[in-house]
Write a protein that holds these residues in place. Structure first.
Motif, PDB file in Angstrom:
ATOM      1  N   VAL A 173       0.848  -1.184   0.000  1.00 59.38           N
ATOM      2  CA  VAL A 173       0.000   0.000   0.000  1.00 59.38           C
ATOM      3  C   VAL A 173       0.886   1.237   0.000  1.00 59.38           C
ATOM      4  O   VAL A 173       1.891   1.286   0.712  1.00 59.38           O
ATOM      5  CB  VAL A 173      -0.951   0.007   1.222  1.00 59.38           C
ATOM      6  CG1 VAL A 173      -0.174  -0.044   2.519  1.00 59.38           C
ATOM      7  CG2 VAL A 173      -1.861   1.224   1.200  1.00 59.38           C
ATOM      8  N   ALA A 174       0.541   2.206  -0.835  1.00 59.78           N
ATOM      9  CA  ALA A 174       1.278   3.469  -0.899  1.00 59.78           C
ATOM     10  C   ALA A 174       0.519   4.506  -0.089  1.00 59.78           C
ATOM     11  O   ALA A 174      -0.643   4.804  -0.368  1.00 59.78           O
ATOM     12  CB  ALA A 174       1.433   3.922  -2.346  1.00 59.78           C
ATOM     13  N   LEU A 175       1.179   5.058   0.920  1.00 63.09           N
ATOM     14  CA  LEU A 175       0.555   6.038   1.807  1.00 63.09           C
ATOM     15  C   LEU A 175       0.783   7.453   1.300  1.00 63.09           C
ATOM     16  O   LEU A 175       1.705   7.704   0.516  1.00 63.09           O
ATOM     17  CB  LEU A 175       1.155   5.911   3.206  1.00 63.09           C
ATOM     18  CG  LEU A 175       0.975   4.568   3.913  1.00 63.09           C
ATOM     19  CD1 LEU A 175       1.875   4.512   5.141  1.00 63.09           C
ATOM     20  CD2 LEU A 175      -0.471   4.359   4.307  1.00 63.09           C
ATOM     21  N   PRO A 176      -0.024   8.406   1.761  1.00 60.45           N
ATOM     22  CA  PRO A 176       0.281   9.816   1.478  1.00 60.45           C
ATOM     23  C   PRO A 176       1.648  10.160   2.068  1.00 60.45           C
ATOM     24  O   PRO A 176       2.113   9.507   3.010  1.00 60.45           O
ATOM     25  CB  PRO A 176      -0.840  10.565   2.204  1.00 60.45           C
ATOM     26  CG  PRO A 176      -1.947   9.569   2.352  1.00 60.45           C
ATOM     27  CD  PRO A 176      -1.280   8.242   2.524  1.00 60.45           C
ATOM     28  N   ALA A 177       2.309  11.172   1.536  1.00 60.19           N
ATOM     29  CA  ALA A 177       3.650  11.538   2.012  1.00 60.19           C
ATOM     30  C   ALA A 177       3.644  11.918   3.487  1.00 60.19           C
ATOM     31  O   ALA A 177       4.572  11.589   4.234  1.00 60.19           O
ATOM     32  CB  ALA A 177       4.205  12.685   1.176  1.00 60.19           C
ATOM     33  N   THR A 178       2.596  12.610   3.925  1.00 62.34           N
ATOM     34  CA  THR A 178       2.459  12.979   5.338  1.00 62.34           C
ATOM     35  C   THR A 178       1.025  12.728   5.784  1.00 62.34           C
ATOM     36  O   THR A 178       0.094  12.788   4.972  1.00 62.34           O
ATOM     37  CB  THR A 178       2.808  14.463   5.579  1.00 62.34           C
ATOM     38  OG1 THR A 178       1.923  15.290   4.812  1.00 62.34           O
ATOM     39  CG2 THR A 178       4.251  14.757   5.184  1.00 62.34           C
ATOM     40  N   VAL A 179       0.863  12.448   7.073  1.00 58.61           N
ATOM     41  CA  VAL A 179      -0.463  12.210   7.647  1.00 58.61           C
ATOM     42  C   VAL A 179      -0.548  12.939   8.983  1.00 58.61           C
ATOM     43  O   VAL A 179       0.440  13.003   9.727  1.00 58.61           O
ATOM     44  CB  VAL A 179      -0.728  10.702   7.860  1.00 58.61           C
ATOM     45  CG1 VAL A 179      -2.110  10.483   8.460  1.00 58.61           C
ATOM     46  CG2 VAL A 179      -0.604   9.944   6.548  1.00 58.61           C
ATOM     47  N   SER A 180      -1.722  13.488   9.289  1.00 55.96           N
ATOM     48  CA  SER A 180      -1.925  14.199  10.553  1.00 55.96           C
ATOM     49  C   SER A 180      -2.580  13.284  11.582  1.00 55.96           C
ATOM     50  O   SER A 180      -3.526  12.549  11.261  1.00 55.96           O
ATOM     51  CB  SER A 180      -2.798  15.437  10.330  1.00 55.96           C
ATOM     52  OG  SER A 180      -2.150  16.356   9.477  1.00 55.96           O
ATOM     53  N   PHE A 181      -2.079  13.331  12.823  1.00 59.90           N
ATOM     54  CA  PHE A 181      -2.598  12.506  13.907  1.00 59.90           C
ATOM     55  C   PHE A 181      -2.791  13.349  15.165  1.00 59.90           C
ATOM     56  O   PHE A 181      -2.052  14.313  15.403  1.00 59.90           O
ATOM     57  CB  PHE A 181      -1.624  11.371  14.251  1.00 59.90           C
ATOM     58  CG  PHE A 181      -1.330  10.433  13.125  1.00 59.90           C
ATOM     59  CD1 PHE A 181      -2.191   9.395  12.826  1.00 59.90           C
ATOM     60  CD2 PHE A 181      -0.181  10.585  12.363  1.00 59.90           C
ATOM     61  CE1 PHE A 181      -1.915   8.518  11.796  1.00 59.90           C
ATOM     62  CE2 PHE A 181       0.105   9.716  11.335  1.00 59.90           C
ATOM     63  CZ  PHE A 181      -0.762   8.677  11.044  1.00 59.90           C
ATOM     64  N   GLU A 182      -3.752  12.927  15.981  1.00 64.63           N
ATOM     65  CA  GLU A 182      -3.927  13.565  17.286  1.00 64.63           C
ATOM     66  C   GLU A 182      -2.986  12.912  18.293  1.00 64.63           C
ATOM     67  O   GLU A 182      -2.808  11.690  18.298  1.00 64.63           O
ATOM     68  CB  GLU A 182      -5.365  13.417  17.764  1.00 64.63           C
ATOM     69  CG  GLU A 182      -5.618  14.090  19.114  1.00 64.63           C
ATOM     70  CD  GLU A 182      -7.048  13.955  19.591  1.00 64.63           C
ATOM     71  OE1 GLU A 182      -7.311  14.275  20.766  1.00 64.63           O
ATOM     72  OE2 GLU A 182      -7.902  13.516  18.787  1.00 64.63           O
ATOM     73  N   VAL A 183      -2.380  13.728  19.139  1.00 64.53           N
ATOM     74  CA  VAL A 183      -1.488  13.232  20.185  1.00 64.53           C
ATOM     75  C   VAL A 183      -2.337  12.791  21.372  1.00 64.53           C
ATOM     76  O   VAL A 183      -3.130  13.566  21.906  1.00 64.53           O
ATOM     77  CB  VAL A 183      -0.490  14.323  20.626  1.00 64.53           C
ATOM     78  CG1 VAL A 183       0.390  13.812  21.766  1.00 64.53           C
ATOM     79  CG2 VAL A 183       0.367  14.769  19.446  1.00 64.53           C
ATOM     80  N   THR A 184      -2.195  11.538  21.781  1.00 64.37           N
ATOM     81  CA  THR A 184      -2.987  11.019  22.897  1.00 64.37           C
ATOM     82  C   THR A 184      -2.206  10.984  24.209  1.00 64.37           C
ATOM     83  O   THR A 184      -2.796  10.913  25.286  1.00 64.37           O
ATOM     84  CB  THR A 184      -3.488   9.597  22.587  1.00 64.37           C
ATOM     85  OG1 THR A 184      -2.361   8.745  22.330  1.00 64.37           O
ATOM     86  CG2 THR A 184      -4.398   9.605  21.363  1.00 64.37           C
ATOM     87  N   GLU A 185      -0.878  11.044  24.113  1.00 67.30           N
ATOM     88  CA  GLU A 185      -0.062  10.999  25.332  1.00 67.30           C
ATOM     89  C   GLU A 185       1.333  11.519  25.014  1.00 67.30           C
ATOM     90  O   GLU A 185       1.855  11.294  23.919  1.00 67.30           O
ATOM     91  CB  GLU A 185       0.025   9.560  25.852  1.00 67.30           C
ATOM     92  CG  GLU A 185       0.768   9.411  27.165  1.00 67.30           C
ATOM     93  CD  GLU A 185       0.821   7.965  27.630  1.00 67.30           C
ATOM     94  OE1 GLU A 185       1.545   7.689  28.606  1.00 67.30           O
ATOM     95  OE2 GLU A 185       0.148   7.110  27.009  1.00 67.30           O
ATOM     96  N   THR A 186       1.927  12.232  25.955  1.00 61.58           N
ATOM     97  CA  THR A 186       3.298  12.713  25.769  1.00 61.58           C
ATOM     98  C   THR A 186       4.156  12.307  26.954  1.00 61.58           C
ATOM     99  O   THR A 186       3.663  12.146  28.077  1.00 61.58           O
ATOM    100  CB  THR A 186       3.346  14.250  25.625  1.00 61.58           C
ATOM    101  OG1 THR A 186       2.783  14.851  26.801  1.00 61.58           O
ATOM    102  CG2 THR A 186       2.589  14.701  24.396  1.00 61.58           C
ATOM    103  N   GLY A 187       5.445  12.148  26.676  1.00 63.91           N
ATOM    104  CA  GLY A 187       6.384  11.809  27.731  1.00 63.91           C
ATOM    105  C   GLY A 187       7.046  13.061  28.281  1.00 63.91           C
ATOM    106  O   GLY A 187       6.531  14.173  28.130  1.00 63.91           O
ATOM    107  N   ILE A 188       8.198  12.874  28.890  1.00 63.99           N
ATOM    108  CA  ILE A 188       8.934  13.982  29.495  1.00 63.99           C
ATOM    109  C   ILE A 188      10.158  14.284  28.647  1.00 63.99           C
ATOM    110  O   ILE A 188      10.893  13.377  28.249  1.00 63.99           O
ATOM    111  CB  ILE A 188       9.355  13.635  30.933  1.00 63.99           C
ATOM    112  CG1 ILE A 188       8.110  13.339  31.779  1.00 63.99           C
ATOM    113  CG2 ILE A 188      10.170  14.767  31.546  1.00 63.99           C
ATOM    114  CD1 ILE A 188       8.435  12.861  33.178  1.00 63.99           C
ATOM    115  N   ALA A 189      10.365  15.568  28.370  1.00 65.26           N
ATOM    116  CA  ALA A 189      11.524  15.972  27.579  1.00 65.26           C
ATOM    117  C   ALA A 189      12.805  15.694  28.340  1.00 65.26           C
ATOM    118  O   ALA A 189      12.839  15.734  29.581  1.00 65.26           O
ATOM    119  CB  ALA A 189      11.423  17.450  27.230  1.00 65.26           C
TER     120      ALA A 189
END
Length: 233
Positions: A173-189
């Protein structure tokens, strides 16, 4: 004068008829125009497949090897003495998803895998595989996860993709070059510097490193080829 005109006209008609007859027998007049428009490679003697050279290799080129469709992932030309060379490749079996190393002689001819590209919509995930829908016939087809391992983290419900088919089997399958997603969780920098990065889990379960300013609930754009953060949308 009239007699000469009639004689020349008769001779011309006979020559024209002879040329038409000869052309029809040789097949030149019946040859489809499409067969003259092949951009690369050439058909075998029966016209059943296309033959290309290792000089045509590049990432993404598909060939048939031992009866299976293989995609060129990497290739490297190695020079030898007296002007010879060979081509080392990494090939991915488009049916099983396995990767192998294979070497070819420089200039070796190989059969090109005839891949048909079909636009489909990704519908949903099931225990049996991934379900896609044909927007023209509304028919569903299920594809094994093993065949689309790299694409799974980027698939979203309703996403239009280009499905690759080989002998009526979905192989990639060929995907679009970029895709947008919602962030559900983030870690610590790692630190508080503005340029620092932190891990973020997206709605599909994909994890990417994002800038420290990205928060849960933000929408980010991701490069589907590298898996890297592009920007916050």
């Amino acid at each position: 004068m009239i007699v000469l005109v009639v004689v020349f006209a008769t001779i011309f008609k006979e020559i024209h008829a002879f040329m038409l007859h000869s052309g029809a027998q040789s097949g030149l007049l019946q040859r489809p125009l499409a067969s003259l428009r092949r951009s690369r490679g050439r058909p075998d003697s029966a016209g059943l497949f296309m033959v290309i050279s290792t000089a045509d290799f590049k990432p993404g080129v598909t060939i048939e090897l031992d009866g299976s469709p293989m995609k060129v992932v990497e290739f490297n030309i190695q020079k030898m003495g007296r002007g010879g060379s060979f081509v080392r490749t990494k090939l991915r079996n488009m049916l099983t998803g396995t990767t192998i190393d294979h070497s070819f002689r420089g200039g070796e001819k190989v059969e090109e895998a005839m891949i048909e590209k079909v636009p489909l919509l990704y519908s949903y995930d099931t225990p049996d595989g991934l379900v896609f829908q044909n927007t023209e016939t509304w028919e569903d087809c299920t594809v094994s996860r093993k065949q689309l391992t790299d694409a799974i983290p980027y698939l979203k419900d309703g996403m239009e993709v280009t499905v690759m088919m080989w002998k009526d089997q979905v192989v990639d399958v060929a995907l679009p070059a970029t895709v947008s997603f919602e962030v559900t969780e983030t870690g610590i920098a790692a630190d508080r510097a503005a340029a620092s990065r932190k891990p973020a889990t997206l709605e599909t379960g994909l994890t990417v490193n994002v800038p420290a300013y990205v928060n849960t609930g933000d929408v980010v754009e991701v490069n589907t080829q590298t898996g890297e953060f592009v920007k916050r949308v």
